[in-house]
Design an enzyme around this catalytic site. Structure first.
Site, PDB file in Angstrom:
ATOM      1  N   SER A 301       0.806  -1.204   0.000  1.00 29.73           N
ATOM      2  CA  SER A 301       0.000   0.000   0.000  1.00 29.73           C
ATOM      3  C   SER A 301       0.854   1.275   0.000  1.00 29.73           C
ATOM      4  CB  SER A 301      -0.964  -0.038   1.194  1.00 29.73           C
ATOM      5  OG  SER A 301      -1.939   0.970   1.091  1.00 29.73           O
ATOM      6  N   ASP A 312       9.914   5.758 -10.367  1.00 30.16           N
ATOM      7  CA  ASP A 312       9.502   6.406 -11.614  1.00 30.16           C
ATOM      8  C   ASP A 312      10.279   7.687 -11.878  1.00 30.16           C
ATOM      9  OD1 ASP A 312       7.742   4.390 -12.104  1.00 30.16           O
ATOM     10  OD2 ASP A 312       5.923   5.613 -12.004  1.00 30.16           O
ATOM     11  N   LYS A 326      -0.878  -4.240  -3.034  1.00 29.00           N
ATOM     12  CA  LYS A 326      -2.156  -3.666  -2.602  1.00 29.00           C
ATOM     13  C   LYS A 326      -2.264  -2.241  -3.152  1.00 29.00           C
ATOM     14  CE  LYS A 326      -5.023  -2.399   1.340  1.00 29.00           C
ATOM     15  NZ  LYS A 326      -5.212  -1.021   0.849  1.00 29.00           N
TER      16      LYS A 326
END
Length: 436
Positions: A301, A312, A326
């Protein structure tokens, strides 16, 4: 008799419609653009009321209306996904306390898999972690009660209990031939979500165990302490292993601490309020110093949000194993009577548009956690020039210091191999950065 039954069904249908409208209104109170469905499934509701009345008439024991309706609500939510659930006033209160860092229990973040309780991650320095419970363990029995057939909330309730009381968990673990039992003593769980230490001069270590409302603030404090202790940081290892997640704003704040600009995470859902975007503010607390992030299958999460954002933006190297996956957003929707729904309302996406759900974050460098042991001294070990009698002294020969550094490195490798390799990578990145 038939008229009475139909009247009863009609009355109950009105109650069910009232509940449906009430729940929809509750959502509208949170999201003004959510609308009541144009048409309700009347045939399905008639089936529901028929089942309800048959239970009331024929079940072996009398059941209160409130209990049946609450079970029906729980069933609706449990049938959606493992993370949507109905919260009683006590459960709602415990959830709010948990985000502040103190709650009762064993210290486990759990979900459901194939009807069993699956450990997402044990929380650091809790009864569960000290007992050796691992991410990925399946709990199949609680004392003498099989988990199969229990809802997740029922299983969690059985794991709760007074401080000092004991519970025996029966565990199925990958790689083990048979289930085994672990006895754990319950405790009050107080979690400080951030801790730090200096691994070597200039190289810091920062561990986040869970994301709470004050995690980002605590991270800033710990980073300042590290920088003061080491006279600045050449690089940092950020450890998110076995971090089950927590508060979204905590993850955004931690990511923002290391990013100067750009998107951190965005969410997509059916309603407008579920479509959110979070971006970084100017400033990098490390001022561009190399960053390595450790993850494993217990990282879930909010941990995946941080790892995905830093990956990224090419701000950090991610090391470890694939994360939990998740990638869904749970919104707390308060109801009357201090009750609430925890409802999945959206999915998380990394800045590049990757969905975290069920896929997780793939590390840049795959590295399993292994256990090392220092090799015993042997006459077969190679001899170096400095060990030869009468060798010419080196310009910088200092056998004592070299031996001490080697001993510290071996100690870290034995204690935590993944961290040892992360530190080595961090040193390499620092050297490369300095040369450039």
């Amino acid at each position: 008799m038939r008229m009475q039954t139909r009247a009863g069904i009609g009355l109950l249908l009105g109650v069910i419609l009232g509940v449906t409208l009430s729940l929809s209104f509750g959502v509208m109170a949170e999201r003004q653009d959510a609308a009541v469905p144009e048409a309700l499934p009347l045939e399905d509701l008639r089936t529901f009321t028929d089942v309800y009345m048959r239970i009331k008439r024929n079940y072996v024991e009398e059941v209160e209306d409130g209990e049946l309706l609450e079970n029906a609500i729980r069933g609706m939510l449990n049938g959606l996904d493992p993370h949507s659930t109905y919260l009683t006033p006590d459960e709602f209160s415990e959830l709010r306390i948990g985000t502040q860092g103190e709650f009762g229990g064993l210290g486990l973040e759990v979900g459901m898999e194939d009807g069993f309780v699956k450990v997402i991650a044990p929380i650091d320095d809790t009864p569960a972690s000290r007992a050796g419970i691992q991410a990925g363990d399946l709990i199949i029995r609680l004392d003498d009660t099989p988990v199969k057939g229990l809802s997740l909330q029922e299983a969690v309730n059985r794991m709760r209990g007074p401080e000092g009381s004991q519970i025996t968990l029966t565990i199925v673990r990958e790689g083990e031939d048979a289930p085994f039992e672990v006895e754990i003593t319950r405790d009050i769980i107080r979690v400080r979500s951030v801790r730090s230490e200096m691994l070597e001069p200039g190289f810091g270590y920062l561990r986040i165990t869970t994301f709470q409302s004050r995690t980002a603030q605590m991270l800033v404090e710990e980073l300042k302490a590290l920088q003061k202790e080491g006279g600045g940081l050449k690089g940092l290892v950020l450890d998110l292993r076995n971090n089950p997640g927590g508060v979204l704003n905590g993850a955004v704040g931690v990511s923002d601490a290391f990013l100067k600009e750009g998107l951190i995470v965005y969410t997509e859902g059916r309603v407008d309020d579920a479509k959110l975007r979070y971006s970084a503010s100017p400033g990098d607390l490390l001022d561009g110093a190399p960053l390595v992030v450790l993850v494993n299958k217990g990282s879930a999460s909010a941990s995946e949000i941080v790892a995905g954002a830093l990956q990224d933006h090419e701000r950090a190297i991610i090391i470890g194993t694939s994360t939990f996956g998740k990638g869904s957003v749970q919104t707390i929707l308060p109801l009357e009577g201090d009750k609430a729904l925890k409802l999945t309302t959206a999915r998380y996406y990394t800045p590049s548009g990757r969905s975290i759900q069920a896929d997780g974050i793939q590390p840049d460098i795959q590295l399993e956690q292994v256990n090392l042991a220092k090799a015993e001294d042997s006459v077969l070990q190679p001899v170096t020039e400095s060990q030869l009698d009468g060798h010419l002294p080196g310009a910088n020969e200092d056998a004592g210091d070299a031996s001490a550094e080697e001993g510290e490195a071996v100690s870290l490798a034995v204690r935590d191999y993944q961290l040892y390799e992360a530190l080595n990578l961090l040193k390499g990145l620092t050297i490369l950065q300095a040369r450039r």
